[in-house]
Design an enzyme around this catalytic site. Structure first.
Site, PDB file in Angstrom:
ATOM      1  N   LYS A   1       0.857  -1.175   0.000  1.00  0.00           N
ATOM      2  CA  LYS A   1       0.000   0.000   0.000  1.00  0.00           C
ATOM      3  C   LYS A   1       0.899   1.232   0.000  1.00  0.00           C
ATOM      4  O   LYS A   1       1.704   1.414   0.910  1.00  0.00           O
ATOM      5  CB  LYS A   1      -0.913   0.020   1.230  1.00  0.00           C
TER       6      LYS A   1
ATOM      7  N   GLY B   1      -7.746   8.679  10.802  1.00  0.00           N
ATOM      8  CA  GLY B   1      -7.996   8.584  12.237  1.00  0.00           C
ATOM      9  C   GLY B   1      -9.087   9.474  12.788  1.00  0.00           C
ATOM     10  O   GLY B   1      -9.298   9.503  14.005  1.00  0.00           O
TER      11      GLY B   1
ATOM     12  N   ALA C   1      -9.493   5.332   5.099  1.00  0.00           N
ATOM     13  CA  ALA C   1      -9.296   6.452   6.027  1.00  0.00           C
ATOM     14  C   ALA C   1     -10.570   7.250   6.268  1.00  0.00           C
ATOM     15  O   ALA C   1     -11.229   7.693   5.338  1.00  0.00           O
ATOM     16  CB  ALA C   1      -8.188   7.391   5.550  1.00  0.00           C
ATOM     17  N   GLY C   2     -10.901   7.417   7.550  1.00  0.00           N
ATOM     18  CA  GLY C   2     -11.982   8.301   7.946  1.00  0.00           C
ATOM     19  C   GLY C   2     -13.331   7.663   8.196  1.00  0.00           C
ATOM     20  O   GLY C   2     -14.209   8.287   8.783  1.00  0.00           O
TER      21      GLY C   2
ATOM     22  N   ASN D   1      -9.652   1.002  10.676  1.00  0.00           N
ATOM     23  CA  ASN D   1      -8.899   0.597  11.853  1.00  0.00           C
ATOM     24  C   ASN D   1      -9.415   1.330  13.077  1.00  0.00           C
ATOM     25  O   ASN D   1      -9.933   0.730  14.017  1.00  0.00           O
ATOM     26  CB  ASN D   1      -7.400   0.851  11.666  1.00  0.00           C
ATOM     27  N   THR D   2      -9.312   2.665  13.064  1.00  0.00           N
ATOM     28  CA  THR D   2      -9.644   3.481  14.234  1.00  0.00           C
ATOM     29  C   THR D   2     -11.082   3.283  14.701  1.00  0.00           C
ATOM     30  O   THR D   2     -11.350   3.233  15.908  1.00  0.00           O
ATOM     31  CB  THR D   2      -9.400   4.969  13.927  1.00  0.00           C
TER      32      THR D   2
END
Length: 283
Positions: free
Chosen positions: A123, A184, A210-211, A232-233
Protein backbone atom coordinates in the site's frame (compact mmCIF):
# COMPACT_ATOMS: atom_id res chain seq x y z
CA UNK A 1 -41.80 -29.26 29.40
CA UNK A 2 -40.62 -25.63 29.51
CA UNK A 3 -37.00 -26.78 29.58
CA UNK A 4 -37.58 -28.88 26.45
CA UNK A 5 -39.19 -25.95 24.67
CA UNK A 6 -36.28 -23.69 25.57
CA UNK A 7 -33.81 -26.24 24.23
CA UNK A 8 -35.82 -26.58 21.03
CA UNK A 9 -35.90 -22.80 20.58
CA UNK A 10 -32.16 -22.59 21.16
CA UNK A 11 -31.52 -25.32 18.59
CA UNK A 12 -33.67 -23.49 16.03
CA UNK A 13 -31.82 -20.23 16.67
CA UNK A 14 -28.46 -21.97 16.26
CA UNK A 15 -29.63 -23.56 13.02
CA UNK A 16 -30.77 -20.18 11.68
CA UNK A 17 -27.41 -18.61 12.57
CA UNK A 18 -25.60 -21.41 10.76
CA UNK A 19 -27.80 -20.98 7.70
CA UNK A 20 -27.18 -17.23 7.69
CA UNK A 21 -23.42 -17.80 7.94
CA UNK A 22 -23.50 -20.33 5.09
CA UNK A 23 -25.61 -17.99 2.97
CA UNK A 24 -23.19 -15.12 3.61
CA UNK A 25 -20.22 -17.31 2.68
CA UNK A 26 -21.93 -18.52 -0.49
CA UNK A 27 -22.78 -14.96 -1.48
CA UNK A 28 -19.16 -13.86 -0.93
CA UNK A 29 -17.80 -16.73 -3.01
CA UNK A 30 -20.07 -15.86 -5.93
CA UNK A 31 -19.12 -12.17 -5.71
CA UNK A 32 -15.39 -12.12 -4.90
CA UNK A 33 -13.10 -9.13 -4.51
CA UNK A 34 -10.25 -9.36 -7.03
CA UNK A 35 -7.10 -7.30 -6.51
CA UNK A 36 -4.19 -7.77 -8.89
CA UNK A 37 -5.39 -11.23 -9.88
CA UNK A 38 -5.78 -12.35 -6.25
CA UNK A 39 -9.26 -13.33 -5.05
CA UNK A 40 -10.79 -12.56 -1.66
CA UNK A 41 -14.24 -13.34 -0.29
CA UNK A 42 -14.16 -10.56 2.33
CA UNK A 43 -14.55 -6.88 1.48
CA UNK A 44 -13.24 -5.61 4.80
CA UNK A 45 -9.55 -4.73 5.15
CA UNK A 46 -7.94 -3.90 8.48
CA UNK A 47 -5.89 -0.72 8.22
CA UNK A 48 -2.66 -0.05 10.07
CA UNK A 49 -2.28 2.10 13.15
CA UNK A 50 -3.75 0.86 16.42
CA UNK A 51 -2.78 -2.78 16.91
CA UNK A 52 -3.62 -5.22 19.67
CA UNK A 53 -4.29 -8.92 19.89
CA UNK A 54 -7.98 -8.22 20.52
CA UNK A 55 -8.23 -5.98 17.46
CA UNK A 56 -6.56 -8.43 15.09
CA UNK A 57 -8.58 -11.36 16.41
CA UNK A 58 -11.81 -9.39 16.07
CA UNK A 59 -10.89 -8.25 12.54
CA UNK A 60 -10.29 -11.83 11.45
CA UNK A 61 -13.02 -13.65 13.39
CA UNK A 62 -15.85 -11.11 13.66
CA UNK A 63 -15.18 -8.91 10.62
CA UNK A 64 -13.82 -11.70 8.40
CA UNK A 65 -10.75 -9.74 7.27
CA UNK A 66 -8.49 -11.56 4.81
CA UNK A 67 -6.08 -8.63 4.35
CA UNK A 68 -4.33 -6.84 7.21
CA UNK A 69 -2.20 -3.75 6.68
CA UNK A 70 1.19 -3.61 8.35
CA UNK A 71 3.36 -0.52 8.79
CA UNK A 72 6.87 -1.75 8.05
CA UNK A 73 8.39 1.04 10.15
CA UNK A 74 7.28 -0.98 13.19
CA UNK A 75 10.17 -3.31 12.35
CA UNK A 76 12.50 -0.54 13.42
CA UNK A 77 10.63 -0.29 16.70
CA UNK A 78 10.91 -4.00 17.43
CA UNK A 79 7.18 -4.52 17.11
CA UNK A 80 6.80 -6.43 13.85
CA UNK A 81 7.48 -9.88 15.31
CA UNK A 82 4.75 -9.56 17.90
CA UNK A 83 2.25 -8.27 15.32
CA UNK A 84 3.00 -11.15 12.95
CA UNK A 85 2.46 -13.59 15.81
CA UNK A 86 -1.13 -12.34 16.01
CA UNK A 87 -1.91 -12.63 12.28
CA UNK A 88 -3.12 -16.05 11.05
CA UNK A 89 -1.16 -17.61 8.20
CA UNK A 90 -4.11 -17.53 5.77
CA UNK A 91 -4.38 -13.73 6.02
CA UNK A 92 -2.65 -11.66 3.33
CA UNK A 93 -0.19 -9.07 4.64
CA UNK A 94 -0.41 -5.60 3.12
CA UNK A 95 2.74 -3.68 4.06
CA UNK A 96 2.39 0.07 3.69
CA UNK A 97 4.97 2.77 3.13
CA UNK A 98 3.89 4.84 6.12
CA UNK A 99 6.53 7.43 6.89
CA UNK A 100 7.55 7.98 3.26
CA UNK A 101 7.69 11.64 2.24
CA UNK A 102 8.40 11.10 -1.44
CA UNK A 103 8.35 8.41 -4.12
CA UNK A 104 11.96 7.39 -3.55
CA UNK A 105 11.37 6.65 0.13
CA UNK A 106 8.16 4.74 -0.65
CA UNK A 107 9.96 2.55 -3.18
CA UNK A 108 12.75 1.81 -0.71
CA UNK A 109 10.28 0.79 2.01
CA UNK A 110 8.34 -1.42 -0.43
CA UNK A 111 11.51 -3.23 -1.49
CA UNK A 112 12.47 -3.76 2.14
CA UNK A 113 9.07 -5.26 2.87
CA UNK A 114 9.49 -7.75 0.04
CA UNK A 115 12.97 -8.69 1.28
CA UNK A 116 11.54 -9.14 4.77
CA UNK A 117 9.18 -11.79 3.42
CA UNK A 118 5.98 -9.74 3.46
CA UNK A 119 5.06 -10.62 -0.13
CA UNK A 120 4.31 -8.56 -3.22
CA UNK A 121 1.36 -6.55 -1.93
CA UNK A 122 2.12 -2.96 -0.99
CA UNK A 123 0.00 0.00 0.00
CA UNK A 124 1.60 3.24 -1.15
CA UNK A 125 1.38 6.07 1.36
CA UNK A 126 3.36 9.21 0.58
CA UNK A 127 2.57 11.96 3.07
CA UNK A 128 4.43 15.24 3.50
CA UNK A 129 1.66 17.06 5.35
CA UNK A 130 2.17 16.49 9.07
CA UNK A 131 -1.01 18.22 10.24
CA UNK A 132 -3.81 16.76 8.10
CA UNK A 133 -1.86 13.71 6.84
CA UNK A 134 -3.09 14.21 3.28
CA UNK A 135 -1.41 12.05 0.61
CA UNK A 136 0.89 13.53 -2.03
CA UNK A 137 -0.80 12.38 -5.23
CA UNK A 138 2.09 13.33 -7.55
CA UNK A 139 4.70 11.34 -5.65
CA UNK A 140 2.24 8.46 -5.25
CA UNK A 141 1.92 8.16 -9.04
CA UNK A 142 5.73 8.05 -9.40
CA UNK A 143 6.09 5.31 -6.77
CA UNK A 144 3.22 3.31 -8.26
CA UNK A 145 4.79 3.26 -11.72
CA UNK A 146 8.18 2.08 -10.41
CA UNK A 147 6.80 -0.65 -8.14
CA UNK A 148 4.22 -1.94 -10.61
CA UNK A 149 7.04 -2.53 -13.12
CA UNK A 150 8.86 -4.54 -10.42
CA UNK A 151 5.89 -6.88 -10.01
CA UNK A 152 4.32 -5.45 -6.87
CA UNK A 153 0.56 -5.49 -6.38
CA UNK A 154 0.31 -1.75 -5.81
CA UNK A 155 -2.58 -0.34 -3.78
CA UNK A 156 -2.16 3.47 -3.69
CA UNK A 157 -3.69 5.70 -1.03
CA UNK A 158 -4.74 9.01 -2.59
CA UNK A 159 -6.81 12.14 -2.28
CA UNK A 160 -9.85 11.51 -4.52
CA UNK A 161 -9.14 13.21 -7.83
CA UNK A 162 -10.20 11.80 -11.20
CA UNK A 163 -7.07 12.80 -13.11
CA UNK A 164 -4.82 11.30 -10.45
CA UNK A 165 -6.85 8.09 -10.42
CA UNK A 166 -6.51 7.79 -14.19
CA UNK A 167 -2.76 8.31 -13.94
CA UNK A 168 -2.50 5.69 -11.20
CA UNK A 169 -4.44 3.20 -13.31
CA UNK A 170 -2.13 3.89 -16.27
CA UNK A 171 0.89 3.47 -13.98
CA UNK A 172 -0.21 -0.07 -13.06
CA UNK A 173 -2.15 0.29 -9.82
CA UNK A 174 -4.17 -2.79 -8.82
CA UNK A 175 -6.86 -0.63 -7.20
CA UNK A 176 -7.50 2.94 -6.12
CA UNK A 177 -7.77 3.85 -2.43
CA UNK A 178 -9.29 7.32 -1.92
CA UNK A 179 -9.61 8.79 1.55
CA UNK A 180 -13.09 9.43 2.93
CA UNK A 181 -11.81 11.84 5.59
CA UNK A 182 -8.43 12.59 7.21
CA UNK A 183 -6.74 9.58 8.80
CA UNK A 184 -8.00 8.58 12.24
CA UNK A 185 -10.81 11.15 12.41
CA UNK A 186 -13.85 8.81 12.12
CA UNK A 187 -15.63 11.66 10.31
CA UNK A 188 -17.12 9.55 7.54
CA UNK A 189 -17.67 10.22 3.85
CA UNK A 190 -16.47 13.83 3.66
CA UNK A 191 -15.30 13.27 0.07
CA UNK A 192 -18.40 11.34 -0.98
CA UNK A 193 -19.08 13.08 -4.30
CA UNK A 194 -15.50 12.73 -5.47
CA UNK A 195 -15.36 9.04 -4.51
CA UNK A 196 -18.55 8.49 -6.51
CA UNK A 197 -16.87 10.00 -9.58
CA UNK A 198 -14.00 7.53 -9.23
CA UNK A 199 -16.41 4.62 -8.87
CA UNK A 200 -18.24 5.74 -12.00
CA UNK A 201 -15.18 6.40 -14.14
CA UNK A 202 -12.30 4.12 -13.07
CA UNK A 203 -12.25 0.47 -14.14
CA UNK A 204 -10.43 -0.73 -11.03
CA UNK A 205 -11.64 -1.64 -7.54
CA UNK A 206 -12.24 1.51 -5.50
CA UNK A 207 -11.41 0.78 -1.86
CA UNK A 208 -12.49 3.52 0.55
CA UNK A 209 -9.67 4.17 2.98
CA UNK A 210 -9.30 6.45 6.03
CA UNK A 211 -11.98 8.30 7.95
CA UNK A 212 -14.81 5.74 7.97
CA UNK A 213 -16.06 5.89 11.56
CA UNK A 214 -19.34 3.97 11.65
CA UNK A 215 -20.81 0.82 10.12
CA UNK A 216 -23.54 2.96 8.55
CA UNK A 217 -20.86 4.98 6.72
CA UNK A 218 -19.22 1.79 5.47
CA UNK A 219 -22.63 0.57 4.28
CA UNK A 220 -23.23 3.84 2.42
CA UNK A 221 -19.87 3.63 0.67
CA UNK A 222 -20.63 0.06 -0.42
CA UNK A 223 -24.09 1.12 -1.64
CA UNK A 224 -22.31 3.69 -3.83
CA UNK A 225 -20.37 0.88 -5.50
CA UNK A 226 -17.12 0.83 -3.55
CA UNK A 227 -15.34 -2.51 -3.83
CA UNK A 228 -14.18 -2.69 -0.21
CA UNK A 229 -13.63 -0.75 3.01
CA UNK A 230 -10.41 -0.29 4.95
CA UNK A 231 -10.80 0.72 8.59
CA UNK A 232 -8.90 0.60 11.85
CA UNK A 233 -9.64 3.48 14.23
CA UNK A 234 -13.42 3.02 14.12
CA UNK A 235 -13.06 -0.50 15.49
CA UNK A 236 -10.00 0.03 17.69
CA UNK A 237 -11.64 2.91 19.60
CA UNK A 238 -15.09 1.30 19.94
CA UNK A 239 -16.55 0.36 23.31
CA UNK A 240 -16.56 -3.31 22.28
CA UNK A 241 -13.99 -4.16 19.63
CA UNK A 242 -15.44 -7.59 18.71
CA UNK A 243 -19.01 -6.28 18.51
CA UNK A 244 -18.00 -3.33 16.33
CA UNK A 245 -15.96 -5.61 14.05
CA UNK A 246 -19.03 -7.78 13.58
CA UNK A 247 -21.16 -4.71 12.90
CA UNK A 248 -18.77 -3.57 10.16
CA UNK A 249 -18.92 -7.01 8.53
CA UNK A 250 -22.72 -6.94 8.41
CA UNK A 251 -22.80 -3.33 7.19
CA UNK A 252 -20.35 -3.98 4.37
CA UNK A 253 -22.24 -7.07 3.26
CA UNK A 254 -25.58 -5.22 3.39
CA UNK A 255 -24.20 -2.31 1.39
CA UNK A 256 -22.76 -4.61 -1.25
CA UNK A 257 -26.02 -6.54 -1.61
CA UNK A 258 -27.96 -3.28 -1.90
CA UNK A 259 -25.61 -2.06 -4.63
CA UNK A 260 -25.95 -5.31 -6.58
CA UNK A 261 -29.72 -5.25 -6.15
CA UNK A 262 -29.96 -1.70 -7.49
CA UNK A 263 -31.17 1.06 -5.21
CA UNK A 264 -34.72 2.33 -5.58
CA UNK A 265 -35.43 5.65 -7.28
CA UNK A 266 -35.77 8.96 -5.47
CA UNK A 267 -38.20 11.81 -6.18
CA UNK A 268 -37.22 15.42 -5.50
CA UNK A 269 -40.34 17.44 -6.32
CA UNK A 270 -43.35 15.33 -5.40
CA UNK A 271 -44.56 12.26 -3.52
CA UNK A 272 -45.67 8.97 -5.00
CA UNK A 273 -48.31 6.94 -3.15
CA UNK A 274 -47.33 3.41 -2.30
CA UNK A 275 -51.03 2.42 -2.07
CA UNK A 276 -53.99 3.38 -4.31
CA UNK A 277 -55.65 6.65 -3.33
CA UNK A 278 -58.67 6.41 -5.65
CA UNK A 279 -62.03 6.85 -4.00
CA UNK A 280 -61.23 8.56 -0.72
CA UNK A 281 -58.80 11.39 -1.45
CA UNK A 282 -59.77 14.23 -3.78
CA UNK A 283 -58.03 17.26 -5.20
Amino acid sequence: MEQKEREQTKMEQTKMEQQNTEQSALSSCSDPLVIGGHTFTSRFILGSGKYSLDLIQAAVKQAGAQIITLALRRANEGGIANILDYIPSHVTLLPNTSGARNAQEAVRIARLSREAGCGDFVKIEVIRDAKYLLPDNTETIKATEILAKEGFVVMPYMYPDLNTARDLASAGAACIMPLAAPIGTNRGLCTREFIQILINEIDLPIIVDAGIGRPSQACEAMEMGAAAIMANTAIATAGSVPAMAGAFKLAIEAGRQAYLAGLGRTLDKEASASSPLTGFLHD
